[in-house]
Design a protein around this motif. Structure first.
Motif, PDB file in Angstrom:
ATOM      1  N   ASN A  93       3.806  -6.218  49.525  1.00  0.00           N
ATOM      2  CA  ASN A  93       4.336  -5.106  49.054  1.00  0.00           C
ATOM      3  C   ASN A  93       3.989  -3.692  49.902  1.00  0.00           C
ATOM      4  O   ASN A  93       3.156  -3.082  49.456  1.00  0.00           O
ATOM      5  N   CYS A  94       4.557  -3.969  50.991  1.00  0.00           N
ATOM      6  CA  CYS A  94       4.581  -2.748  52.004  1.00  0.00           C
ATOM      7  C   CYS A  94       5.850  -2.044  52.087  1.00  0.00           C
ATOM      8  O   CYS A  94       6.873  -2.518  51.916  1.00  0.00           O
ATOM      9  N   THR A  95       5.581  -0.727  52.370  1.00  0.00           N
ATOM     10  CA  THR A  95       7.014  -0.031  52.506  1.00  0.00           C
ATOM     11  C   THR A  95       6.999   0.561  53.948  1.00  0.00           C
ATOM     12  O   THR A  95       6.087   1.237  54.416  1.00  0.00           O
ATOM     13  N   PHE A  96       8.165   0.427  54.663  1.00  0.00           N
ATOM     14  CA  PHE A  96       8.324   0.822  55.849  1.00  0.00           C
ATOM     15  C   PHE A  96       9.603   1.549  56.011  1.00  0.00           C
ATOM     16  O   PHE A  96      10.943   1.275  55.417  1.00  0.00           O
ATOM     17  N   LEU A  97       9.295   3.125  56.313  1.00  0.00           N
ATOM     18  CA  LEU A  97      10.289   4.351  56.175  1.00  0.00           C
ATOM     19  C   LEU A  97      10.421   4.949  57.576  1.00  0.00           C
ATOM     20  O   LEU A  97       9.397   5.498  57.964  1.00  0.00           O
ATOM     21  N   ASN A  98      11.450   4.955  58.111  1.00  0.00           N
ATOM     22  CA  ASN A  98      11.994   5.730  59.096  1.00  0.00           C
ATOM     23  C   ASN A  98      11.132   5.459  60.604  1.00  0.00           C
ATOM     24  O   ASN A  98      10.695   6.359  61.183  1.00  0.00           O
ATOM     25  N   ASN A  99      10.927   4.118  60.876  1.00  0.00           N
ATOM     26  CA  ASN A  99      10.036   3.889  61.858  1.00  0.00           C
ATOM     27  C   ASN A  99      11.272   3.492  62.967  1.00  0.00           C
ATOM     28  O   ASN A  99      12.362   3.229  62.842  1.00  0.00           O
ATOM     29  N   GLY A 100      10.633   3.560  64.340  1.00  0.00           N
ATOM     30  CA  GLY A 100      11.635   3.596  65.344  1.00  0.00           C
ATOM     31  C   GLY A 100      11.265   3.011  66.528  1.00  0.00           C
ATOM     32  O   GLY A 100       9.825   3.103  67.075  1.00  0.00           O
ATOM     33  N   VAL A 101      12.162   2.361  67.386  1.00  0.00           N
ATOM     34  CA  VAL A 101      11.851   1.712  68.727  1.00  0.00           C
ATOM     35  C   VAL A 101      12.813   2.602  69.787  1.00  0.00           C
ATOM     36  O   VAL A 101      14.111   2.827  69.353  1.00  0.00           O
ATOM     37  N   TYR A 102      12.359   2.710  71.109  1.00  0.00           N
ATOM     38  CA  TYR A 102      13.212   3.557  71.908  1.00  0.00           C
ATOM     39  C   TYR A 102      12.753   2.822  73.366  1.00  0.00           C
ATOM     40  O   TYR A 102      11.783   2.439  73.708  1.00  0.00           O
ATOM     41  N   GLY A 103      13.920   3.250  74.002  1.00  0.00           N
ATOM     42  CA  GLY A 103      13.825   2.537  75.655  1.00  0.00           C
ATOM     43  C   GLY A 103      15.004   1.812  75.850  1.00  0.00           C
ATOM     44  O   GLY A 103      15.840   1.443  75.165  1.00  0.00           O
ATOM     45  N   ASP A 104      14.859   1.127  77.146  1.00  0.00           N
ATOM     46  CA  ASP A 104      15.740   0.331  77.674  1.00  0.00           C
ATOM     47  C   ASP A 104      15.813  -1.148  76.809  1.00  0.00           C
ATOM     48  O   ASP A 104      16.861  -1.833  76.867  1.00  0.00           O
ATOM     49  N   ASP A 105      14.710  -1.424  76.548  1.00  0.00           N
ATOM     50  CA  ASP A 105      14.394  -2.995  75.756  1.00  0.00           C
ATOM     51  C   ASP A 105      13.697  -2.584  74.489  1.00  0.00           C
ATOM     52  O   ASP A 105      12.657  -2.354  74.369  1.00  0.00           O
ATOM     53  N   VAL A 106      14.327  -2.492  73.394  1.00  0.00           N
ATOM     54  CA  VAL A 106      13.976  -2.236  71.982  1.00  0.00           C
ATOM     55  C   VAL A 106      14.178  -3.583  71.299  1.00  0.00           C
ATOM     56  O   VAL A 106      15.206  -4.337  71.272  1.00  0.00           O
ATOM     57  N   ARG A 107      13.063  -3.778  70.286  1.00  0.00           N
ATOM     58  CA  ARG A 107      13.048  -4.730  69.464  1.00  0.00           C
ATOM     59  C   ARG A 107      12.154  -4.276  68.244  1.00  0.00           C
ATOM     60  O   ARG A 107      10.964  -4.286  68.000  1.00  0.00           O
ATOM     61  N   GLY A 108      13.057  -4.255  67.107  1.00  0.00           N
ATOM     62  CA  GLY A 108      12.333  -4.233  65.655  1.00  0.00           C
ATOM     63  C   GLY A 108      11.961  -2.673  65.301  1.00  0.00           C
ATOM     64  O   GLY A 108      10.881  -2.151  65.773  1.00  0.00           O
ATOM     65  N   ASP A 109      12.729  -1.854  64.775  1.00  0.00           N
ATOM     66  CA  ASP A 109      12.380  -0.429  64.555  1.00  0.00           C
ATOM     67  C   ASP A 109      11.045  -0.699  63.500  1.00  0.00           C
ATOM     68  O   ASP A 109      10.165   0.370  63.632  1.00  0.00           O
ATOM     69  N   ALA A 110      11.051  -1.734  62.670  1.00  0.00           N
ATOM     70  CA  ALA A 110       9.903  -1.749  61.968  1.00  0.00           C
ATOM     71  C   ALA A 110       8.992  -2.912  62.388  1.00  0.00           C
ATOM     72  O   ALA A 110       7.790  -2.673  62.780  1.00  0.00           O
ATOM     73  N   ILE A 111       9.477  -4.093  62.576  1.00  0.00           N
ATOM     74  CA  ILE A 111       8.411  -5.222  62.934  1.00  0.00           C
ATOM     75  C   ILE A 111       9.063  -6.026  64.027  1.00  0.00           C
ATOM     76  O   ILE A 111      10.371  -6.344  64.059  1.00  0.00           O
ATOM     77  N   TYR A 112       8.128  -6.416  65.109  1.00  0.00           N
ATOM     78  CA  TYR A 112       8.464  -7.335  66.070  1.00  0.00           C
ATOM     79  C   TYR A 112       7.253  -8.218  66.290  1.00  0.00           C
ATOM     80  O   TYR A 112       6.114  -7.608  66.383  1.00  0.00           O
ATOM     81  N   ALA A 113       7.662  -9.408  66.738  1.00  0.00           N
ATOM     82  CA  ALA A 113       6.550 -10.437  66.860  1.00  0.00           C
ATOM     83  C   ALA A 113       6.805 -11.196  68.259  1.00  0.00           C
ATOM     84  O   ALA A 113       8.010 -11.636  68.360  1.00  0.00           O
ATOM     85  N   HIS A 114       6.047 -11.048  69.098  1.00  0.00           N
ATOM     86  CA  HIS A 114       6.364 -11.730  70.292  1.00  0.00           C
ATOM     87  C   HIS A 114       5.582 -13.179  70.779  1.00  0.00           C
ATOM     88  O   HIS A 114       4.282 -12.972  70.455  1.00  0.00           O
ATOM     89  N   GLU A 115       6.195 -14.116  71.444  1.00  0.00           N
ATOM     90  CA  GLU A 115       5.311 -15.263  71.557  1.00  0.00           C
ATOM     91  C   GLU A 115       4.967 -15.527  73.086  1.00  0.00           C
ATOM     92  O   GLU A 115       4.422 -16.479  73.593  1.00  0.00           O
TER      93      GLU A 115
END
Length: 219
Positions: A67-89
């Motif tokens: 029950n979380c709310t994600f509003l108007n988050n953003g990523v920028y640059g040459d390599d972008v991944r997930g305006d809201a959520i990204y998980a890296h392994e």
């Protein structure tokens, strides 16, 4: 409105060490609004990468969102991944549920950023249930969201106000959890079922009105 140079604009979990395995960060009835990754403190876009405008985890620690709310988050640059959520392994694979994120009853919307709301590698998410986002805004190979509410417009009052609007498709569309109040202390549920997101909708039209006793004098 938090900013980070590279990863996890609103919150970050993990590191670059092989022993970071299985730790869990829990986010319950939280709001992530206007966070950015891939920018400097003044908001200038960097030329490198931006991962996880609201949240990013690296290596294998995972996060659960309820029950979380994600509003108007953003990523920028040459390599972008997930305006809201990204998980890296970090070059490995997600082969253990204790390494995978869980997203339940969450709302995603925004016009900021230059990527999808949720953009993670294959199998990085264990399950996504009763969440709301726009068409194509969920990318995770090997995972199929369940009971998705497809959004075509912002279900909230504005890009900074997480209150659900009248008739929002997120109302009564979450599954019950162990929580009894929302982010602002409103008892759950207000309707037949809890609402998707961090704020329960209150139907003010159902609140009985009262008239003052005796004669009302206006002066």
């Amino acid at each position: 409105n938090n900013r980070t140079y590279f990863t996890g604009g609103g919150s970050f979990k993990g590191g670059a060490f092989a022993d970071c395995l299985g730790e869990t960060a829990e986010y319950n009835y939280c709001s992530f609004i206007g966070n950015e990754a891939g920018v400097d403190p003044d908001g200038n876009i960097l030329s490198s990468f931006g991962w996880g405008g609201a949240f990013c985890t690296r290596l294998y620690p995972r996060a659960t969102f309820t029950n979380c709310t994600f509003l108007n988050n953003g990523v920028y640059g040459d390599d972008v991944r997930g305006d809201a959520i990204y998980a890296h392994e970090e070059g490995g694979t997600f082969n253990d549920p204790e390494m995978m994120c869980v997203i339940d009853n969450c709302l995603f919307w925004g016009t900021a950023g230059s990527d999808y709301q949720i953009n993670v590698p294959d199998n990085a998410i264990e399950s996504t249930t009763n969440c709301a986002f726009g068409p194509g805004e969920f990318i995770c190979g090997g995972v199929t969201p369940v009971n998705t509410v497809e959004l075509t417009s912002n279900p909230c009052v504005s890009l900074t106000d997480i209150s659900l609007v009248y008739g929002s498709p997120c109302i009564d569309m979450a599954f019950p959890t162990e929580f009894t109040i929302d982010l602002f202390g409103t008892p759950l549920p207000q309707g037949n079922l809890p609402d998707i997101g961090a704020m329960e909708y209150i139907d003010v039209s159902s609140v009985p009105s009262t008239s003052p006793a005796g004669n009302l004098v206006v002066s």
